[in-house]
Design a protein around this motif. Structure first.
Motif, PDB file in Angstrom:
ATOM      1  N   GLY B 489      54.041  43.251  37.741  1.00 30.35           N
ATOM      2  CA  GLY B 489      53.057  43.840  38.653  1.00 30.35           C
ATOM      3  C   GLY B 489      52.264  42.790  39.420  1.00 30.35           C
ATOM      4  N   PRO B 490      51.534  41.927  38.713  1.00 36.41           N
ATOM      5  CA  PRO B 490      50.733  40.914  39.425  1.00 36.41           C
ATOM      6  C   PRO B 490      51.576  39.980  40.287  1.00 36.41           C
ATOM      7  N   SER B 491      52.855  39.763  39.930  1.00 36.23           N
ATOM      8  CA  SER B 491      53.702  38.887  40.750  1.00 36.23           C
ATOM      9  C   SER B 491      53.803  39.393  42.180  1.00 36.23           C
ATOM     10  N   GLN B 492      53.636  40.706  42.359  1.00 33.63           N
ATOM     11  CA  GLN B 492      53.769  41.242  43.709  1.00 33.63           C
ATOM     12  C   GLN B 492      52.566  40.891  44.577  1.00 33.63           C
ATOM     13  N   LEU B 493      51.453  40.508  43.928  1.00 38.01           N
ATOM     14  CA  LEU B 493      50.302  40.056  44.726  1.00 38.01           C
ATOM     15  C   LEU B 493      50.616  38.713  45.391  1.00 38.01           C
ATOM     16  N   LEU B 494      51.482  37.936  44.727  1.00 38.86           N
ATOM     17  CA  LEU B 494      51.928  36.681  45.326  1.00 38.86           C
ATOM     18  C   LEU B 494      52.644  36.960  46.645  1.00 38.86           C
ATOM     19  N   PHE B 495      53.431  38.050  46.648  1.00 40.92           N
ATOM     20  CA  PHE B 495      54.135  38.446  47.871  1.00 40.92           C
ATOM     21  C   PHE B 495      53.134  38.745  48.982  1.00 40.92           C
ATOM     22  N   LEU B 496      52.065  39.486  48.623  1.00 41.22           N
ATOM     23  CA  LEU B 496      51.027  39.795  49.608  1.00 41.22           C
ATOM     24  C   LEU B 496      50.472  38.510  50.199  1.00 41.22           C
ATOM     25  N   TYR B 497      50.173  37.532  49.323  1.00 38.67           N
ATOM     26  CA  TYR B 497      49.616  36.260  49.769  1.00 38.67           C
ATOM     27  C   TYR B 497      50.588  35.542  50.713  1.00 38.67           C
ATOM     28  N   ILE B 498      51.878  35.531  50.341  1.00 38.76           N
ATOM     29  CA  ILE B 498      52.878  34.836  51.165  1.00 38.76           C
ATOM     30  C   ILE B 498      52.954  35.467  52.553  1.00 38.76           C
TER      31      ILE B 498
END
Lengths: 182, 541
Positions: B489-498
């Motif tokens: 779940g939290p890994s997808q926040l990295l996508f948002l940041y990218i």
């Protein structure tokens, strides 16, 4: 190609595609009678009307245990039970059993019973000649009623089935009180 | 600028190394600020809206999934009560299917269809605007149903009666949401079909179209064929609830089993609606990073069409345990297995495209290769499920949950992630952060497998889905599954940041950022793609 002629082409395509949408919407609703027809023709879910029983040979070589179950659905909490919970019969033998309802709900109730069978493979071999489930029934306040079910298991019942369950569920249809469809 | 550019390019679609950029002298006139988005009829703006909407829904549906996994971390009831749990599984499914996956693909279609076929915009720009702006009200109805008396509907995303009919007002909200989403999908599909069939540049014959266009053309036909059926089914639920009809009410002579038939007549094509565009995206990415043309282009087209046609005759495999005759079980089993043939053709073609190619593994390619590997696992577990005798024992268990997360998460969603990384340079004009992109891929892939692979074991051991509690023997694999989920779940926040970082700036992207990419948006349009794509059609050889 000019913009106007493209526009015309696009609109023509829009109409064609909308026709598909309308046809498929119609198809979705047409699945309802189609489903009923398929069930009727194939004899699946043939639980709602009287079966005709041809004069058949009684297969005295084996016994089948028939279990009787009674259920109430949803808000309908009255007394509903079979007088006998199990019975041993021969395939091909016409048998009558009784169910009893005591309307202790304190109101007049229109109710409809539905039958189901277990195992599934036994369903097509379970023939009901008479049943209280064929129509909805009106029960006066505090009325007690005994209702017969006359049935026969056909001799073609697969030999590995030695127990068949007949289960009834009573539904309160006072609100609808219209004759059931299907 | 864009016009001058497209005019000038007269050479073959594949070969030129012009690295001009899209900071043009030609400024477009359109409203700015919020109204730009509300009133936009531009296919790129609407595509962007779809993609952001989809991402917000992905995070919302993902948050629900994390509550589910928190509850299932240990046996017993710790986090939510069972009624809320049922609402969570139902809404997770509906939000992910109708809110996250489908709009993401429509977003890609909006961005890419006009660019890849050489059209100025979509065929019906105003309808395009409307089909997007129907989505937020539907999402509000779905999410809002958690806060009405009785809570969110708890009968699973399949909306089965009789339980569904007994739900509270949330059931009506969900029905209206499905109506609205269906209308939106139908309008979007009509737009896509009309654009593809009527507005291709001269020389762009059907069999020259990029695979993404082909898969979307077929998907759009599926959508207009089955969405009206779903609308009918949920309308029947509504009239059963409020207007005294008895379509599914056994007391009145109806039959709940009929709902299953009508629903899955929609439902099975629906699952291909969610995977065919994914096939299209992967078929764009794999050749680009293999520096070879796609192997077996025409067989890909025919395979896609076969999958779509077969999808209409296999719905019974979702309901083997309902008590259908053996003949019907056999038919649905064999028809389902038949689908693995065209699907196998596709997997073979992707692998053959990579064979002896000059492979590089930038982030989009990682997602595409991850897709091929993990989607194939999901395909195999699907074959296991298709066998009636086996399905009777694994029906409604976590084996099925594992199966459809392998095809929808590591299938559909992987292709969406891959597609975003692949086209972000074209969309924004900037390169994304390659290193972070790879982190995103590996974090997601490892945690995804920790989350979902153990669910195969749970299902085979007999753990039934959609329960808030479970017997002790399932505790260990559930713990692993929850641990995986809380990394996933939290890994997808990295996508948002990218993505945000890429939009804000970064290394400028070349027009043809990917050496092996050969569709029109790379060969004929600068990066970022101009606001209006092809006001005069490109000249194709």
């Amino acid at each position: 190609m000019s913009a106007a002629s493209l526009d015309r082409q696009n609109r023509a395509m829009l109409r064609k595609l909308l026709t598909i949408v309308v046809i498929m919407a119609g198809f979705g609703w047409a699945l309802v009678p189609l489903y009923r027809k398929i069930c009727e023709v194939t004899g699946i879910a043939q639980t709602r009307s009287a079966d005709s029983v041809a004069n058949s040979q009684i297969d005295t070589s084996r016994w089948v245990t028939v279990e009787f179950v009674a259920n109430n659905n949803g808000s309908l909490s009255w007394q509903f039970e079979p007088l006998k919970t199990t019975l041993r019969v021969h395939p091909g033998e016409l048998t009558q059993v009784m169910y009893r309802v005591v309307n202790n709900t304190g109101r007049k109730v229109v109710a409809q019973a539905r039958a189901s069978y277990g195992p599934v493979a036994a369903a097509q071999h379970f023939k009901k000649v008479e049943c209280f489930c064929f129509t909805s029934q009106t029960f006066e306040v505090a009325e007690t009623r005994q209702m017969p079910v006359t049935f026969m298991l056909t001799p073609e019942l697969p030999r590995d089935i030695d127990t068949v369950t007949l289960s009834y569920t009573f539904f309160d249809v006072t609100a609808q009180a219209a004759p059931p469809k299907g | 600028m864009a016009q001058a550019h497209t005019h000038g390019k007269n050479e073959h679609v594949q070969g030129h190394g012009d690295h001009s950029h899209g900071h043009g002298d030609h400024h477009d006139h359109h409203p700015t600020g919020l109204m730009r988005w509300v009133k936009s009829t531009n296919h790129k703006d609407i595509g962007t809206l779809y993609l952001w909407f989809s991402f917000i829904m992905l995070l919302s549906g993902g948050a629900l999934a994390l509550i589910i996994r928190a509850e299932l971390f240990q046996p017993g009831i710790q986090v939510v009560n069972p009624e809320v749990f049922n609402g969570l599984t139902t809404m997770h499914g509906l939000i992910m299917v109708f809110g996250a996956i489908m709009p993401a693909f429509v977003g890609f279609a909006n961005w890419l269809v006009p660019m890849q076929i050489g059209a100025p915009d979509m065929a019906f720009p105003r309808m395009n605007n409307w089909s997007f702006w129907l989505l937020p009200p539907a999402a509000i109805l779905l999410v809002g149903s958690f806060f009405v008396p009785g809570g969110a509907t708890g009968s699973g995303w399949t909306l089965y009666p009789p339980l569904y009919i007994q739900n509270g007002i949330a059931a009506d909200m969900t029905i209206f949401a499905v109506h609205i989403l269906g209308a939106s999908s139908i309008m979007g599909s009509i737009n896509i079909i009309t654009t593809i069939l009527n507005m291709r540049a001269p020389g762009m014959t059907l069999m020259k179209m990029p695979l993404f266009i082909w898969t979307w053309l077929i998907t759009a036909y599926l959508l207009i064929a089955v969405m009206p059926v779903l609308a009918g089914a949920v309308t029947m639920l509504l009239t059963d609830r409020h207007f005294g009809t008895n379509f599914f009410n056994a007391a009145g002579g109806g039959d709940p089993t009929m709902f299953m038939h009508v629903f899955w007549f929609f439902g099975h094509p629906e699952v291909y609606i969610m995977i065919l565009p994914a096939f299209g995206i992967v078929s764009q990415i794999v050749p680009a990073f293999s520096r070879k043309p796609l192997f077996g282009y025409s067989s890909m087209v025919y395979a896609t069409a076969s999958i779509a046609i077969l999808s209409f005759i296999v719905w019974g495999h979702h309901m083997f345990t309902v008590g259908m005759p053996v003949t019907a079980q056999l038919f649905f089993m064999l028809a389902t297995m038949l689908i693995s043939v065209p699907t196998g053709v596709k997997v073979f073609n992707w692998v053959a495209t990579m064979w002896k190619g000059e492979l590089t593994f930038e982030t989009p390619m990682l997602w595409a290769v991850g897709f091929i590997a993990l989607f194939t696992i999901g395909g195999f577990s699907g074959l296991v499920c298709s066998m009636t005798p086996i399905d009777v024992s694994i029906h409604n268990t976590y084996y099925v949950v594992a199966h459809f997360h392998y095809v929808l998460f590591s299938g559909a969603l992987y292709s969406i992630f891959g597609g975003v990384y692949f086209w972000l340079p074209k969309f924004t004009g900037n390169m994304y952060d390659e290193k972070l992109g790879k982190w995103h891929f590996w974090l997601t892939t490892i945690s995804f497998n920790i989350t979902f692979f153990p669910q195969h074991f749970l299902g085979l051991a007999g753990m039934v889905r959609r329960y808030a509690d479970y017997p002790l023997q399932f505790a260990e694999w559930n713990m692993w599954s929850s641990i995986g989920a809380f990394i996933l779940g939290p890994s997808q926040l990295l996508f948002l940041y990218i993505v945000l970082k890429c939009i804000k700036g970064g290394q400028k992207a070349a027009q043809k950022q990917w050496e092996g990419a050969d569709s029109l948006e790379w060969t004929h349009l600068p990066s970022p793609a101009p606001y209006h794509s092809f006001e005069t059609p490109p000249v194709l050889r």
